[in-house]
Design an enzyme around this catalytic site. Structure first.
Site, short mmCIF file in Angstrom:
data_model
loop_
_atom_site.label_atom_id
_atom_site.label_comp_id
_atom_site.label_asym_id
_atom_site.label_seq_id
_atom_site.Cartn_x
_atom_site.Cartn_y
_atom_site.Cartn_z
N HIS A 1 31.04 -13.13 -32.64
CA HIS A 1 32.30 -14.05 -32.54
C HIS A 1 33.05 -14.43 -33.81
CE1 HIS A 1 32.35 -14.56 -27.99
NE2 HIS A 1 31.02 -14.29 -28.33
N CYS B 1 33.14 -9.81 -27.72
CA CYS B 1 32.36 -9.89 -26.67
C CYS B 1 32.76 -9.44 -25.38
CB CYS B 1 31.81 -11.49 -26.78
SG CYS B 1 30.46 -11.79 -25.64
N GLU C 1 35.92 -15.54 -34.34
CA GLU C 1 36.83 -16.80 -34.01
C GLU C 1 36.09 -17.98 -34.07
OE1 GLU C 1 35.32 -15.03 -31.74
OE2 GLU C 1 34.95 -16.15 -29.95
#
Ligand SMILES: Nc1ncnc2c1ncn2[C@@H]1O[C@H](COP(=O)(O)OP(=O)(O)O)[C@@H](O)[C@H]1O
Ligand SMILES: [Mg+2]
Lengths: 83, 749, 226, 83
Positions: free
Chosen positions: C196, C87, C198
């Protein structure tokens, strides 16, 4: 076709976090000597037909009611000379 | 330019002062003179006028809010109650949670983006000031009619502002409300809630004690933001060199606030502050007087040390400025250096502006001359209190007599089907994902439930899976019909939402949005709502930890619907046991918990189909709500249900539609014996929820409900690709989905 | 032995804690890096996490790219240090010209947060080796400036060299050209993407899936086997 | 103190949804006759000292490396006449 430019800037007394962020970064990048930075918006309008007083009055109204929020922003309207 | 010093004020008792223009009443001005034994200086007048405003002093609402503390006993969980920046509750394992809801209604109408953005910023600083790390935000919103052109201006700006600020802070948005009603046309309600988490020993209070301790102002520079009244001061009393008109709207800088959060948390970790206060409404006037008032001694401030964005500001303006992203800390002298180091690390400007004294006065100096010398309590805590007259409105009886149960109902199954589609696609019942998809719900990696779930839920301990949940609710239509019941319904719905998610409700916060307190009708609505809420909290055992009152929400003479918004906070020991709303398992059994009566007053159906508001709102039975909550929590803990959804506006069909769409599965419903299909689908009786029960658990679940005395009616099964009401109609999920999801994008995208 | 993976915190970074958690969940050793330090604490790889570095007020990533820590990262990335930009991290990598093209505001002009379906187009990078080319995954997406643009010539080159690493499926959420969600440099050590991973490493939170864990196990295996 | 203005606009070949959104809204608000709208950024820099060729060269470099991303944006630098 003529071009009219409307510049919209935050009023001077209003916090401008964008301009501040740029200004704070400049010395770090090795650019000194800039005392202040303000960041605003630029609208380039391509107008059909002639940009006479009536057209400019309309664009002024458009800037006043729509492109800028005059509670926090000022604007200027300029006719750009064809190049 | 003459500086209006304390000395000068004593020598010129007859000088004209613009107390009226600053919003003070004649007797209030007289009282200030009496307190001081002289006329106030310009700076003192500025401080008193903002601190004694309705917004800061709660002068009209105080007498009613008292009930929250007096009637409702603090339960074991309550660590800090009303009066601090936000209340704090114990959630176990050494953790404490603080939460609060605030309004930013008027600024959001003038400048939707910045108004809403700074609303988020303000509530987050409140939570931070308690010593907590903010972990989530919620945003209960109300707008004018969905198809009104001005709503197209206000709504996208408000939503972008909330998202722009909250997303940039890294706070997941986990819930809220979006309601449309013409009564909010010139007066949208932008409420914002925040939850923060800390360990018990980290709780911080807003007080200045310990003579010699330093007063440190840190965060953004002070500019001319949000100073409404001071322009009056500047233009009428003082020869001002600065611009005469200062903006009433503040512009936020979320990046600065993010730094402020991280910086403050690091300062807390090293235990560097003795007291702390955020700067919100009334800026430095509020922070200095409140800190001093709550402390033991006095305070002395050198106002010319305040870092400014605009060097032309007068001392009065500096005291009243509402520039955002600032905090004020009380720091022991030997900790100041370390405090400053941490601020430097985070690029946060910090300045010692004064110190705590062993006197009793708040003293403020400007270039060496004294401009304020006041007893701080008289500014901060002993403002005027009004017992405003109130009376039941003349029109209340007529409104209640206009019975919604008598409105024409659908004549046949085809009409019933058509009305279901109308309901689920109406702006108030339609999917809000066009809005909520503009909010980051994943950041921080602890979001267990977020919109469109009944309650938002975040994990607060990664090892033990301890979590907290919160929901906010309010129904202005119900409250208009009967404010006492309406407030209790808001409480009941929020409580039910939290329980439906599997969490145990612990305490509440509220945001009371009403019209002008000078109107006896409105004041009656306020009195009734607070009475209802206090009685309700007593019965449910959920203390009020704090909240916010927003008055004067009206356009001209017309007040908004009375709109008490209630936020319930719950705790769940193990977030893996949470209950989602989605019906996801084919073949599971659907049970309706609670009783359904013919209750259509204030209902979504009466609004959508008949544009009608009248009759009585649904009845409230808080003992039943409590029982329902216990069953939902036990069932979730013991794995007896896989999904639960509370029933509220729109009734059963709305809830079933949402759960089916969320899970991507259909349902076959059977109208229970003795119930009319219309009432079954659309009634809004309180105290109900629909749950999805695995077949293997049916016996155990029924036994539990039977033993505890909660009516549980089997109403169908999760099945197929459509919602079918047997003997009446069926609607394919695809058709429902389009109806439910297209409305907001069509209006606002 | 395990690998040390650094996660940079700029002022305004938001997903650093999540990235550290993802590194830990994968079994590697997470190391926090600070924007003002040129020193990378001898990490074996770096994650540039999501957020709004320096407020992102000029252009996303434009100011962060000039930070002290980036000076070192830019040098070392050119020498082969594995770097993953998620991002805002992706935006920083394009601003730093470690990856071609640029990022603009989403074409619908709104912030968008959704569960996004992606196709992993290549497993030939340091960060995608644990996936198979063509594998479909669901991970969260959340951004304001996620529209990937580049000149036609650059896009053709990326496609020809197999350097489009991820593509959006079902919905193109931000108007990115050719549905590009992420790209890699020619060496495969520098990878950037908007969604994302994560946020998708634990079943309980976020999307309830663990489709993103592969990024972190990929790099761990590569480093440990090296 | 002198003012230098840097205008940054998206390159013409790059889609400008902001400008398009403005353009689409205009007829709804009753403003006709605007054929095209592009929206960009305007930076107002207050420069310490004289704005000579050296200063302008520095500002050009600043615009090129920092204020604009020339992969996607064009910029112009103008000295504003003091009013
Ligand atoms: N402004 C908003 N911000 C965040 N979430 C919202 C907002 N408005 C509605 N929601 C969420 O959408 C879902 C449906 O809202 P609503 O129908 O009002 O729920 P309920 O009737 O159960 O209180 C809930 O999860 C709620 O939290
Ligand atoms: Mg609900």
């Amino acid at each position: 076709m003529a071009r009219v430019v409307v510049d919209v800037m935050l009023k001077p007394e209003i916090l401008d976090p964008q301009g501040q962020a740029v200004q704070r970064a400049l010395p770090r990048l090795g650019f000194e000597g800039i005392a202040d930075v303000r960041q605003g918006k630029r609208f380039e309008l391509e107008v059909d037909g002639p940009v006479d007083d009536a057209a400019l009055a309309r664009i002024n109204e458009m800037a006043e009611t729509f492109l800028a929020n005059t509670v926090i922003e000022d604007f200027t309207v300029k006719v750009e000379e064809p190049k | 330019m003459t500086l209006d010093t304390v000395k000068h004020a004593s020598e010129t008792p007859e000088a004209e002062q613009p107390w009226k223009e600053l919003g003070l009443k004649e007797d209030e001005y007289a009282r200030i003179r009496e307190i001081l034994g002289r006329r106030p200086t310009g700076a003192e007048l500025a401080m008193y006028s903002v601190m004694w405003s309705e917004h800061c002093s709660y002068k009209s609402s105080k007498v009613h809010l008292k009930q929250f503390g007096e009637k409702v006993p603090a339960n074991d969980a309550m660590l800090v109650g009303i009066g601090e920046n936000a209340g704090v509750v114990d959630v176990g394992q050494g953790y404490a949670v603080t939460f609060k809801v605030e309004s930013h209604n008027h600024p959001s109408y003038i400048e939707p983006y910045q108004g809403a953005a700074t609303g988020v910023g303000g509530i987050v600083r409140d939570i931070l000031a308690m010593g907590a790390r903010p972990v989530a935000v919620l945003d209960p919103l109300r707008f004018g009619a969905a198809d009104h052109p001005d709503t197209r201006r206000v709504l996208p700006g408000v939503v972008a502002g909330i998202g722009g600020y909250g997303n940039c802070l890294g706070l997941p948005n986990i819930g809220g409300e979006v309601v449309f009603d013409a009564c909010y046309q010139g007066n949208p309600l932008v409420n914002a809630g925040c939850i923060g988490v800390m360990k018990h020993e980290d709780i911080h209070l807003a007080k200045a004690s310990g003579p010699g301790n330093k007063v440190v102002l840190y965060g953004a520079r002070t500019g001319g933001d949000g100073i409404g009244g001071v322009s009056v001061l500047a233009s009428e009393t003082f020869e001002s060199t600065g611009p005469a008109k200062r903006p009433a709207v503040q512009v936020g800088d979320p990046f600065q606030e993010k730094l402020l959060i991280e910086c403050t948390l690091e300062i807390f970790r090293e235990q560097l502050v003795a007291g702390i206060q955020d700067l919100g409404g009334a800026g430095l006037s509020c922070a200095t007087s409140e800190l001093a008032s709550a402390g033991s001694g006095g305070m002395r401030v050198e106002l010319d040390t305040v870092p400014l964005r605009d060097s032309s500001l007068s001392p009065e303006e500096i005291l009243m400025s509402e520039s955002q992203e600032r905090m004020c800390a009380i720091v022991e002298p030997d900790k100041v250096d370390r405090f400053m180091e941490i601020c430097e690390k985070w690029d946060v400007i910090a300045t010692v502006i004064g110190e705590v004294t062993d006197g009793s006065q708040l003293e403020i100096f400007w270039h060496g001359e004294q401009i304020v010398d006041v007893p701080p309590r008289t500014v901060a805590h002993e403002g005027p209190v009004y017992n405003r007259p109130y009376a039941r409105p003349a029109w209340q009886d007529e409104l209640q007599a206009d019975d919604a149960n008598k409105l024409p109902r659908p004549a046949n199954a085809a009409e019933l089907r058509e009305q279901v589609l109308k309901l689920v696609s109406s702006p108030n019942q339609a999917s809000k994902s066009w809005i909520t998809d503009q909010y980051d719900r994943f950041v921080q990696g602890n979001t267990v439930l977020a919109m469109p779930e009944d309650a938002g839920m975040v994990r607060i301990d990664e090892k033990t899976n301890l979590g907290v949940a919160m929901a906010t609710d309010g129904n202005g239509r119900y409250a208009k019909l009967d404010p006492y019941t309406g407030a209790q319904l808001a409480l009941a719905e929020s409580y039910r939402n939290v329980a439906a998610s599997g969490a145990r409700p612990l305490a509440i916060s509220d945001c009371l949005n009403f019209g002008s307190p000078e109107d006896p009708d409105v004041m009656w609505q306020f009195a009734e709502s607070t009475r209802g809420l206090a009685d309700g909290c007593l019965q449910l055992g959920t203390p009020v930890t704090g909240g916010n009152v927003s008055l004067y929400n009206q356009t001209g003479e017309t007040a908004i619907h009375p709109t008490p918004v209630v936020a319930v906070l719950g705790v769940i020991d193990d977030v893996t046991r949470r209950t989602p709303v989605a019906f996801a398992e084919e073949g599971q059994l659907l049970y309706l918990l609670g009783d359904t009566h013919e209750e259509l007053g204030g209902s979504a159906w009466s609004q959508v189909i008949h544009d009608h508001l009248g009759g009585m709102p649904p009845k409230v039975d808080l003992d039943r709500e409590k029982l329902l909550g216990e069953i939902l929590i036990s069932a979730s803990r013991d794995g007896m249900i896989d999904a639960a959804h509370d029933l509220s506006d729109g009734g059963l069909i709305q809830a079933v539609t949402e759960s089916c769409l969320r899970g991507g599965k259909g349902a076959r419903l059977v109208v229970p014996d003795g119930l009319d299909s219309f009432v079954f689908l659309f009634s809004e009786s309180a105290g109900r929820a629909v749950v999805s029960v695995p077949r293997s658990e049916e016996l155990r679940f029924n036994d539990m409900c039977g033993a505890r005395g909660l009516p549980a009616t089997r109403i169908g099964v999760v099945d197929g690709e459509e919602i079918e009401v047997q003997g009446e109609f069926s609607i394919p999920l695809t058709e429902l989905r389009t109806a439910h999801e297209a409305t907001l994008p069509d209006l606002f995208a | 032995m395990t690998a040390r993976i650094g996660v940079v915190t700029f002022p305004g970074t938001l997903d650093d804690q999540d990235s550290l958690r993802a590194v830990r969940t994968a079994g590697a050793e997470p190391v926090s890096l600070w924007h003002r330090d040129k020193d990378l604490k001898q990490v074996d790889a770096v994650v540039l996490a999501g957020g709004f570095s320096y407020g992102d007020y000029l252009r996303a990533g434009a100011i962060a790219r000039f930070s002290p820590v980036m000076e070192t990262i830019i040098d070392q990335a050119k020498a082969g240090l594995p770097v993953l930009g998620i991002c805002n991290g992706f935006q920083i990598l394009t601003e730093a010209h470690l990856l071609p093209g640029g990022m603009l505001q989403n074409s619908h002009l709104h912030f968008i947060c959704r569960e996004q379906k992606l196709r992993v187009e290549t497993s030939d990078t340091a960060w995608t080796a644990d996936y198979t080319a063509g594998q479909e995954i669901h991970i969260p997406l959340k951004n304001m400036d996620g529209r990937y643009v580049a000149e036609e010539r650059v896009l053709d080159e990326l496609e020809a060299e197999g350097r489009v690493a991820f593509r959006y499926l079902d919905v193109n959420p931000n108007g990115s050209l050719r549905d590009i969600a992420g790209i890699t440099n020619a060496a495969g050590n520098v990878v950037g993407l908007m969604p994302h991973p994560e946020h998708a490493v634990q079943p309980l939170v976020g999307t309830g899936r663990t489709d993103g864990l592969g990024f972190f196990t990929s790099i761990l295996k590569k480093l440990v086997n090296a």
